[in-house]
Design a protein around this motif. Structure first.
Motif, PDB file in Angstrom:
ATOM      1  N   VAL A   1     -23.665  17.713 -28.352  1.00 26.63           N
ATOM      2  CA  VAL A   1     -22.991  16.881 -29.357  1.00 26.63           C
ATOM      3  C   VAL A   1     -23.649  17.064 -30.720  1.00 26.63           C
ATOM      4  N   ALA A   2     -24.991  17.065 -30.751  1.00 29.66           N
ATOM      5  CA  ALA A   2     -25.693  17.269 -32.024  1.00 29.66           C
ATOM      6  C   ALA A   2     -25.347  18.625 -32.627  1.00 29.66           C
ATOM      7  N   SER A   3     -25.297  19.661 -31.796  1.00 25.93           N
ATOM      8  CA  SER A   3     -24.936  20.995 -32.289  1.00 25.93           C
ATOM      9  C   SER A   3     -23.513  21.013 -32.830  1.00 25.93           C
ATOM     10  N   ALA A   4     -22.611  20.330 -32.150  1.00 28.29           N
ATOM     11  CA  ALA A   4     -21.222  20.263 -32.612  1.00 28.29           C
ATOM     12  C   ALA A   4     -21.154  19.636 -33.998  1.00 28.29           C
ATOM     13  N   VAL A   5     -21.846  18.517 -34.166  1.00 28.16           N
ATOM     14  CA  VAL A   5     -21.789  17.780 -35.432  1.00 28.16           C
ATOM     15  C   VAL A   5     -22.517  18.533 -36.545  1.00 28.16           C
ATOM     16  N   LEU A   6     -23.684  19.069 -36.254  1.00 29.29           N
ATOM     17  CA  LEU A   6     -24.493  19.714 -37.289  1.00 29.29           C
ATOM     18  C   LEU A   6     -23.980  21.097 -37.698  1.00 29.29           C
TER      19      LEU A   6
ATOM     20  N   PHE B   1     -18.796  21.222 -37.642  1.00 30.44           N
ATOM     21  CA  PHE B   1     -17.944  20.088 -38.021  1.00 30.44           C
ATOM     22  C   PHE B   1     -16.893  20.438 -39.074  1.00 30.44           C
ATOM     23  N   ASP B   2     -16.759  21.691 -39.438  1.00 29.55           N
ATOM     24  CA  ASP B   2     -15.716  22.112 -40.373  1.00 29.55           C
ATOM     25  C   ASP B   2     -14.433  22.306 -39.576  1.00 29.55           C
ATOM     26  N   LEU B   3     -13.747  21.210 -39.283  1.00 29.23           N
ATOM     27  CA  LEU B   3     -12.594  21.249 -38.384  1.00 29.23           C
ATOM     28  C   LEU B   3     -11.363  21.892 -39.016  1.00 29.23           C
TER      29      LEU B   3
ATOM     30  N   PHE C   1     -13.443  24.626 -35.396  1.00 27.81           N
ATOM     31  CA  PHE C   1     -12.702  23.634 -34.617  1.00 27.81           C
ATOM     32  C   PHE C   1     -12.865  23.916 -33.119  1.00 27.81           C
ATOM     33  N   ILE C   2     -12.679  25.171 -32.736  1.00 26.22           N
ATOM     34  CA  ILE C   2     -12.816  25.565 -31.323  1.00 26.22           C
ATOM     35  C   ILE C   2     -14.252  25.362 -30.857  1.00 26.22           C
ATOM     36  N   ASN C   3     -15.229  25.788 -31.663  1.00 22.44           N
ATOM     37  CA  ASN C   3     -16.637  25.629 -31.277  1.00 22.44           C
ATOM     38  C   ASN C   3     -17.037  24.161 -31.191  1.00 22.44           C
ATOM     39  N   PHE C   4     -16.521  23.346 -32.096  1.00 26.46           N
ATOM     40  CA  PHE C   4     -16.821  21.914 -32.054  1.00 26.46           C
ATOM     41  C   PHE C   4     -16.361  21.311 -30.727  1.00 26.46           C
TER      42      PHE C   4
END
Length: 141
Positions: free
Chosen positions: A78-83, A86-88, A94-97
């Protein structure tokens, strides 16, 4: 079937972290450190990232301290997704998030249910319940 699918699930979830952590030890170290710093994350944290990815991944794969390792890797995902993703508005980000969010979901299920019967956790628990495999003679230290 439940035991086999739990084992395969653990292996599938852990593989990306083991491979990623090991890759950062070699030629990927400087590039990853630079990327982290460009995203506002101190590059000095990279050894901890490598330890979490590799150690946590190996722990989940082996089913050792599965619930704790799964919780740690869920939080990391989750931290990796946000940090970092997060450029959705960017399709790749978006896919990586959401990939990271999905992986975190898998780890949360694993944390809730444990490593299963085909895990080191199950072996440790069985030994704890039955006592030592070899009885010590009376008076032995």
């Amino acid at each position: 079937m439940k035991d086999t699918t739990t084992l395969l699930g653990r292996l599938g979830l852990s593989l990306i972290f083991i491979l990623s952590g090991v890759a950062k030890l070699g030629a990927g170290y400087a590039g990853t450190q630079g990327y982290m710093e460009a995203m506002g994350v101190p590059g000095a944290l990279l050894p901890l990232v490598i330890a979490l990815e590799t150690g946590g991944g190996l722990a989940v794969a082996a089913g050792l301290l599965t619930r704790w390792a799964a919780l740690g890797l869920a939080a990391f995902s989750v931290a990796s997704a946000v940090l970092f993703h997060f450029d959705l508005g960017d399709q790749d980000q978006f896919i990586n998030f959401y990939k990271n969010i999905a992986i975190a979901g898998g780890f949360l299920v694993l944390a809730a249910h444990g490593g299963g019967r085909l895990s080191l956790d199950a072996l440790v628990e069985a030994r704890r319940r039955t006592g030592p495999a070899v009885a010590l003679p009376a008076g032995a230290p």
